[in-house]
Each structure stands twice: as structure tokens, then as C-alpha cells.
Motif scaffolding. Structure first.
Motif, short mmCIF file in Angstrom:
data_model
loop_
_atom_site.label_atom_id
_atom_site.label_comp_id
_atom_site.label_asym_id
_atom_site.label_seq_id
_atom_site.Cartn_x
_atom_site.Cartn_y
_atom_site.Cartn_z
N ASP A 338 -54.02 3.44 21.83
CA ASP A 338 -54.56 4.57 21.13
C ASP A 338 -53.86 4.63 19.77
O ASP A 338 -54.21 5.36 18.98
CB ASP A 338 -54.30 5.86 21.95
N GLY A 339 -52.85 3.73 19.52
CA GLY A 339 -52.08 4.10 18.17
C GLY A 339 -51.06 5.16 18.36
O GLY A 339 -50.86 5.67 19.35
N CYS A 340 -50.46 5.60 17.06
CA CYS A 340 -49.31 6.28 17.15
C CYS A 340 -49.69 7.39 16.16
O CYS A 340 -50.08 7.19 15.00
CB CYS A 340 -48.12 5.76 16.97
N HIS A 341 -48.86 8.58 16.08
CA HIS A 341 -49.28 9.81 15.44
C HIS A 341 -48.08 10.22 14.67
O HIS A 341 -46.76 10.05 15.13
CB HIS A 341 -49.61 10.94 16.28
N PHE A 342 -47.97 10.88 13.34
CA PHE A 342 -47.04 11.57 12.93
C PHE A 342 -47.60 12.46 11.81
O PHE A 342 -48.83 12.50 11.66
CB PHE A 342 -45.88 10.54 12.23
N LEU A 343 -46.83 13.44 11.50
CA LEU A 343 -47.23 14.60 10.65
C LEU A 343 -46.70 14.08 9.03
O LEU A 343 -45.69 13.90 8.95
CB LEU A 343 -46.76 15.76 11.03
N VAL A 344 -47.33 14.69 8.06
CA VAL A 344 -46.98 14.49 6.82
C VAL A 344 -47.39 16.32 6.25
O VAL A 344 -48.34 16.79 6.52
CB VAL A 344 -47.79 13.81 5.84
N PHE A 345 -46.42 16.63 5.32
CA PHE A 345 -46.38 17.99 4.85
C PHE A 345 -46.75 17.74 3.36
O PHE A 345 -45.99 16.80 2.81
CB PHE A 345 -45.14 18.81 5.10
N SER A 346 -47.54 18.60 2.58
CA SER A 346 -47.79 18.16 1.18
C SER A 346 -48.03 19.67 0.50
O SER A 346 -48.11 20.45 1.43
CB SER A 346 -49.02 17.38 1.15
N LYS A 347 -48.16 19.76 -0.66
CA LYS A 347 -48.22 20.90 -1.27
C LYS A 347 -48.76 20.24 -2.79
O LYS A 347 -48.59 19.53 -3.48
CB LYS A 347 -46.67 21.55 -1.70
N PRO A 348 -49.84 21.29 -3.25
CA PRO A 348 -50.35 21.03 -4.61
C PRO A 348 -49.43 21.19 -5.67
O PRO A 348 -48.54 21.99 -5.75
CB PRO A 348 -51.50 21.98 -4.46
N GLY A 349 -49.87 20.73 -6.76
CA GLY A 349 -49.07 20.78 -8.02
C GLY A 349 -49.29 22.09 -8.59
O GLY A 349 -48.20 22.62 -9.44
N ASN A 350 -50.71 22.49 -8.47
CA ASN A 350 -50.80 24.05 -8.76
C ASN A 350 -51.35 24.78 -7.58
O ASN A 350 -52.32 24.26 -7.09
CB ASN A 350 -51.89 23.96 -9.93
N SER A 351 -50.92 26.16 -7.42
CA SER A 351 -51.34 26.53 -6.09
C SER A 351 -52.69 26.94 -6.13
O SER A 351 -53.36 27.30 -5.01
CB SER A 351 -50.57 27.86 -5.97
N SER A 352 -53.26 27.03 -7.55
CA SER A 352 -54.68 27.40 -7.38
C SER A 352 -55.56 26.43 -6.88
O SER A 352 -57.01 26.36 -6.59
CB SER A 352 -55.23 27.92 -8.78
N LEU A 353 -54.99 25.18 -6.72
CA LEU A 353 -55.72 23.98 -6.34
C LEU A 353 -56.20 23.61 -4.95
O LEU A 353 -57.01 23.06 -4.62
CB LEU A 353 -55.43 22.69 -6.97
N GLY A 354 -55.38 24.68 -4.08
CA GLY A 354 -55.63 24.55 -2.81
C GLY A 354 -54.65 23.28 -2.13
O GLY A 354 -53.89 22.53 -2.87
#
Length: 673
Positions: A338-354
Motif C-alpha cells: 500500500d505504500g507509506c504515508h506522511f504529513l506536510v504542513f504549509s502556509k501561503p505567502g499571502n494569507s488572502s491566497l488561501g
């Protein structure tokens, strides 16, 4: 009037068109269209310089269009045919001779007409299907992934007319419709379903905080696990941040996230463990390899990256955020199905971009839909790396901004499984796996020793009277100072009350040693003797010696620098010679009545510096003017040792380069001292 140039007209094939010819006997025909002469309205003859081309007489069609039939006679190899419309435009065509025509190649090909059609390639004798939207290659059957049959956010992949669902964590089954069962744990433990799993390798930069996540599963009562620093390398500084509930996946039970921050000023590979438990104690641990380098382990170390984002996904300042594993991290994967999972956390350069659109820049990667964390300031994507036989590097990009790459080797067994039966005396030790080679080792807390992290027998030091403790397989050996013996150096040597002075064999150089000297330079070395029981100083005088040397015996003095019983005396000897070579030198020891003993030495005079000292490289050597002084044996002296159990002793004398400073610290620059 203006005369129009004669040109080829539609639907004449464009110049450069390839017209395969499968008729090796009679050749192949095609038509060309062109405009007539505007003054005469006649169709001028199409001309060619090619010898294997025949052009039939033209016809004037409606709407002032001329047409001529062209026959290309069979020729091998492939020929190029160039035609000129009257005295106007020229066009050239490639006419290769092929074995089978396109229609014949496609006669037995099924492309699910009318939803697909056959495209032949007569030059190589192959065909392929061209499909309408929502119909899939190779045979243009209906797209089995529209609408998506995979539930709970599963990813659908068409495969030979059927579909394959790749499920997010917490779900399984053909269509990802089955929630995983709650494991009902009796104690907190590290989860092996979210990377980096124990045994992974985190790559960091020296003197820069390096953050990565540790995921744990709580017990049945829902209490937050207690996560804290465990055993680790001594040159690491580790902060374990607050543990919080993690609801970004569908894992059953309670999943928790603990960000870990590591820093080090020293490059190299380290070991870092965190302990997991509850109020009653440690119940599990997670150990990682951490490599600190001076260079930034960024995407430049990995395959070249190329973004495929559409304009509405661009966010040049988007970035990954803690606790996304650092770029260069190794995430071993033991799930070959089934493969393997991990999480990535991200943030926009401009909060208005979502939330930035996270994309995979390498194959074999599935990115599940974006979620927001509870605070709403970070975006979370679950990543599934599909199994692959060879080691692979996967690269991800946040928007059109930051990229991070990770090594995902396929391994036979996971780190937690490797450590399942390895005892490391928890909580004083923890198991560190290396899934890439299938081995484990213990990482021990201070004062606990390898291989199994049992208590360190030398702390506190059990050796008395200044003895040196050396641990050995869970036990210890005491090396005692002169005058003391026993397992713990607790036994004080007894004075044997000698009746006459003699040379001591407990302090080197002992008789038979070799002294290295330089010609024309005073050469100093010590002779140690023992007095008789009445306390009278021994009489030390020159004995037999080689004729090409002179010897001076300095005053004999009492020596109290060791714990030897009775009375020990030091007589400094100074010798000099103008002739290089091998000499013999003896001194006599006795009392007022007679000579009672003697000590003979080999003395080698050379014309060169006899120094064999290694260059000190310790940053702790701060007194550049400190030096050894007489009666330290000269550099290069040979001190035979006949005690294979306890070793042999000698004294060195030193002085500080600064008269106000304390005695310099004498350090060993070689092992076994």
C-alpha cells in the motif's frame, strides 16, 4: 493589372507531410490543388524535378481551383518529392515505402468506436488508440474513475478497464469504504503509520534549529501521552514541544503530534531518542538518526525541479512549515503493498491566497486533499508514496514557492518491528533501528553503558586513592596508582623494609631501557632507588660506561610523588657525547660500606632531533609555553614494560610557561595511557 503568384491551395497537404506508400508495385497517388493563372485563367502544369514522379494532366474545378493527380513510383530508400505550381510555390513531401498501409494496420484494432479510433504508424508498423474525454487508453473503454468510486477522499487510478483505490490513513477496502478498527491500546506508543517512523534519518544544518514530527497513539482513556527527551548523543540540544491532538488523518483511536527541535554546533551523525509514556512511566520510545552538515541539504542535492502549476495556483512565497520533516530526510517504507504515508504542513505567502496547492514533482506520489489544522493558520496534506522496488527520491512544492525532497527507500522491515525484541533497559536506554540494513543498536542515557544500557559501573568512581576506572562489558577494572592494589585500589602496599639500597623496578625507566639523546647536547634522565629501612640516602655514583661519553650524577633527593611504601629516591643523570652512536651507561647504588646494586641503560646519541612527539590537536591546549623538564625521560626513550596485567608507571615533570599559572595539564595524545 497585378498578376497573382500561383500557390498551392487547401486541401493540398502542407509541405513536409509524410505520405507512407504501401504499394511496392504500382506506387501511390495523391492530389494537389492550386490557383489558375489570373491572366489566362488556365491551369498551368505542376512541375517536378524528381525522376520517380508522374504528374497527370490537370483539371479546372469550380471556383477557379486547379487539381492535378500525382503518382509517386515505388522507390527504396524513402524518397522526397518536390512539386512546383506552375512558376509559383514549391512544396516537398516525404514518401517512404512501407510494408503495410495505415488502414490495413488498423483493420484488426479495437478502439471502442465511436469513443475511440485507431491511429497507425506505418513507418514502424504499430497502432494506438486515440480516445474521447472520459475514455481511457489503451482501448478507449469508459473512464472507471469518473465519477470517483473511491470513498473517504481515496484516490482512483484506472487499470486495464477496472480501478484501483489508494486510501487515506484510517480507511481500507476496494473502494476505501471500510474504516480501520480502533486498536484499543492499553498504553501510549509511537505510531508506525505516519512518517518519519523510528529509524528514519533527519538531515539538519549545523547551528540551525531543525524541526521534525513524532506521532504517537494514545491509550483507551484518551489522555495525552507524555513525550520527553530520551537518550541521545552528547553534542545535541533537543527541545520537545507541546504534544497536541492530530485530527488531520482518519486514523482510528487518538493520534497525537509532538514537534521536536534539535540543534548542534558539531557536524556529523547523531542519535536522538524521545520517550513516550504516561504518568506511570515510559511505555515506548522513538529513536532517529540525525545528520548535521554545514551545507543546506536543500533541493539542489536532488533531481532538478520543474513546476507544473497553473496560473491560479502560483504563490511564489508559499512555504512548508514546522513540523514538516526537513528536506533531505529519509523516510524508510516497509509497506510494499500500500505504500507509506506522511504529513506536510504549509502556509501561503499571502494569507488572502488561501492554502497553497501542494504538487508532486516526481512520480509515484499521491497527495490527498488539503485540510486546515485546528488553529486554521496551517494547511495539511497527507502524502502517500507508492511502493517502488528501487530507492526513490520524491519532491514536493508548496504553490510555486518552496520545494522539499525526501528519500523513501523500500525496506523489508520497519524500525519499530526491528526494535520489538531488542532490550535497552528502558527508560535508561532506547533502541535505534537502521531499517536500510536491518540492524539495531541501543542509545544510552548518561551513566549507562553499551551494549544494553546497564548502569555505568564507573560512575561514581569505585576506584580509591585516585585510581582510574575503565568499564568492560558491564563490569569495571581499576588501574591503581603506585603503592595501591586490589579490585578497588583499596589495599595499601606494605613496606618490605629492605636491608640495603636498590634500584626500584616500579618506576621507569627501569634498567635495560634505551635513552635517546643528541650529540653535544646535555641529556637528562632519572634513576629511582629505594633506601634501606634506617632511612639513610642511597649512595649513587657512576659505574661502568662507554669511553666516548661523560656523565654527571646530580644530588639524590627523596621522592614523595607516588604512594610507594618505604623510601623512594630520585637521582637525576646528565650525560653528553660528541660522537654519535650506541653507548652503555651504568650507575652504582650502595651505602657507605659497599655497592649493593647497579642500573645499566642503553644510550643512543644521534646527530638529528630524536623527537617522536605527535603534534597536539586538542583545543584544550592553551599554554603554548608549557614544557617538560628534567628529570622527565627524553623524547623517544624506550621504557620496557614487564607487567602485562597492571601496566607500567613512570613520572614526568613539567612547568608552566607563565610563572603565575598553575601546573600545566598533561594530556595523553595516544591510546592506552
Amino acid at each position: 493589372c497585378i498578376r497573382l503568384v500561383i500557390t498551392f491551395l487547401s486541401p493540398t497537404p502542407p509541405g513536409g507531410t509524410v505520405l507512407p506508400c504501401a504499394n511496392a508495385t504500382e506506387g501511390c497517388h495523391f492530389l494537389v490543388y492550386y490557383n489558375p493563372d489570373n491572366s489566362t485563367k488556365d491551369c498551368q502544369q505542376v512541375k517536378t524535378a524528381s525522376s520517380n514522379v508522374h504528374i497527370f494532366h490537370g483539371h479546372n474545378l469550380l471556383n477557379d481551383v486547379c487539381v492535378q493527380e500525382v503518382l509517386v513510383l515505388p522507390q527504396s530508400p524513402a524518397s522526397q518529392v518536390c512539386l512546383q505550381a506552375g512558376s509559383g510555390e514549391t512544396r516537398c513531401f516525404d514518401v517512404p515505402l512501407v510494408n503495410v498501409s495505415g488502414p490495413d494496420l488498423c483493420s484488426n484494432n479495437s478502439c471502442n468506436h465511436p469513443d475511440g479510433a485507431c491511429l497507425p504508424d506505418p513507418a514502424v508498423g504499430t497502432t494506438k488508440c486515440v480516445c474521447h474525454a472520459y475514455f481511457d487508453l489503451p482501448n478507449c473503454l469508459p473512464d472507471v474513475c469518473k465519477p470517483n468510486p473511491c470513498q473517504n477522499g481515496g484516490f482512483c487510478q484506472a487499470l486495464n478497464g477496472t480501478h484501483l483505490c489508494f486510501c487515506p490513513l484510517g480507511f481500507s477496502g476496494f473502494n476505501c469504504s471500510t474504516p480501520d478498527a480502533n486498536p484499543l491500546l492499553s498504553k501510549p506508543q509511537v505510531t508506525d503509520q505516519l512518517g518519519p517512523t523510528p529509524g528514519g534519518t533527519v538531515t539538519c544544518k549545523v547551528n540551525t534549529p531543525c524541526q521534525f514530527p513524532v506521532y504517537t497513539s494514545g491509550d483507551n482513556n484518551g489522555a495525552i501521552p507524555v513525550v520527553g527527551p530520551g537518550p541521545m548523543s552528547p553534542d545535541l540540544n533537543v527541545t520537545v514541544e507541546t504534544t497536541v491532538a492530530d485530527n488531520s488523518t482518519g486514523l482510528p483511536g487518538s493520534t497525537f503530534l509532538t514537534p521536536v527541535v534539535a540543534t548542534s554546533a558539531v557536524p556529523g551523525q547523531k542519535q536522538l531518542c524521545v520517550n513516550v509514556g504516561n504518568q506511570n512511566g515510559v511505555t515506548d520510545s522513538a529513536c532517529f538518526h540525525v545528520i548535521f552538515t554545514f551545507d543546506n541539504p536543500g533541493p539542489s542535492s536532488f533531481p532538478a525541479l520543474s513546476s507544473t502549476l497553473s496560473p491560479d495556483q502560483t504563490d511564489d512565497n508559499a512555504s512548508f512549515a514546522s513540523p514538516t520533516p526537513p528536506t533531505g530526510t529519509t523516510l524508510p517504507c516497509a509497506n510494499s503493498i500500500d505504500g507509506c504515508h506522511f504529513l506536510v504542513f504549509s502556509k501561503p505567502g499571502n494569507s488572502s491566497l488561501g492554502c497553497p496547492h501542494v504538487t508532486a514533482l516526481t512520480p509515484k506520489v499521491i497527495i490527498f486533499p488539503t485540510k486546515s489544522n485546528q488553529g486554521g493558520d496551517l494547511c495539511i496534506n497527507e502524502i502517500l508514496v507508492l511502493p517502488q522496488a528501487s530507492p526513490q527520491t520524491i519532491c514536493l512544492q508548496a504553490g510555486s514557492g518552496e520545494s522539499r525532497c525526501f528519500n523513501v527507500p523500500q525496506v523489508n522491515i520497519s524500525g519499530p518491528a526491528l526494535c520489538e525484541n531488542r532490550s535497552c533497559n528502558s527508560p535508561h536506554g532506547a533502541c535505534l533501528a537502521d531499517p536500510s540494513i536491518g540492524t539495531t543498536q541501543c542509545v544510552c542515557a548518561n551513566y549507562f553503558s553499551l551494549p544494553t544500557c546497564l548502569p555505568e559501573p564507573c560512575n561514581p568512581n569505585p576506584c580509591q586513592h585516585g585510581g582510574v576506572c575503565q568499564q568492560n562489558n558491564g563490569s569495571y577494572t581499576c588501574f591503581c596508582r603506585l603503592g595501591f592494589s586490589g579490585t578497588n585500589c583499596s589495599m595499601v602496599a606494605v613496606d618490605q623494609h629492605p636491608t640495603s639500597p636498590s634500584v626500584t623496578d616500579q618506576l621507569g625507566p627501569t634498567p635495560g631501557g634505551t635513552i635517546n639523546c643528541r650529540v653535544n647536547t646535555p641529556c637528562h634522565f632519572p634513576v629511582y632507588t629505594r633506601g634501606n629501612s634506617n632511612g639513610t640516602f642511597p649512595t649513587v655514583s657512576p659505574g661502568p660506561m662507554s669511553p666516548e661519553m661523560s656523565v654527571k650524577l646530580n644530588a639524590t633527593v627523596a621522592d614523595n610523588s607516588t604512594g610507594l611504601p618505604g623510601l623512594t629516591y630520585l637521582t637525576p643523570i646528565t650525560t653528553i657525547s660528541t660522537i654519535p652512536g650506541h653507548r652503555q651507561l651504568c650507575v652504582n647504588i650502595g651505602n657507605q660500606q659497599a655497592v649493593t646494586d647497579s642500573a645499566c641503560f642503553q644510550v643512543i646519541f644521534t646527530g638529528n632531533d630524536t623527537s617522536i612527539s605527535p603534534t597536539p590537536n586538542s583545543s584544550g591546549w592553551t599554554n603554548d609555553s608549557a614544557k617538560f623538564i628534567p628529570s622527565t625521560p627524553p623524547d623517544g626513550t624506550t621504557l620496557p614494560c614487564a607487567d602485562a596485567v597492571n601496566g607500567c608507571h613512570f613520572l614526568v615533570y613539567s612547568e608552566s610557561g607563565n610563572t603565575t599559572a598553575d601546573c600545566p595539564q598533561v594530556s595523553a595524545t595516544s591510546p592506552g595511557v
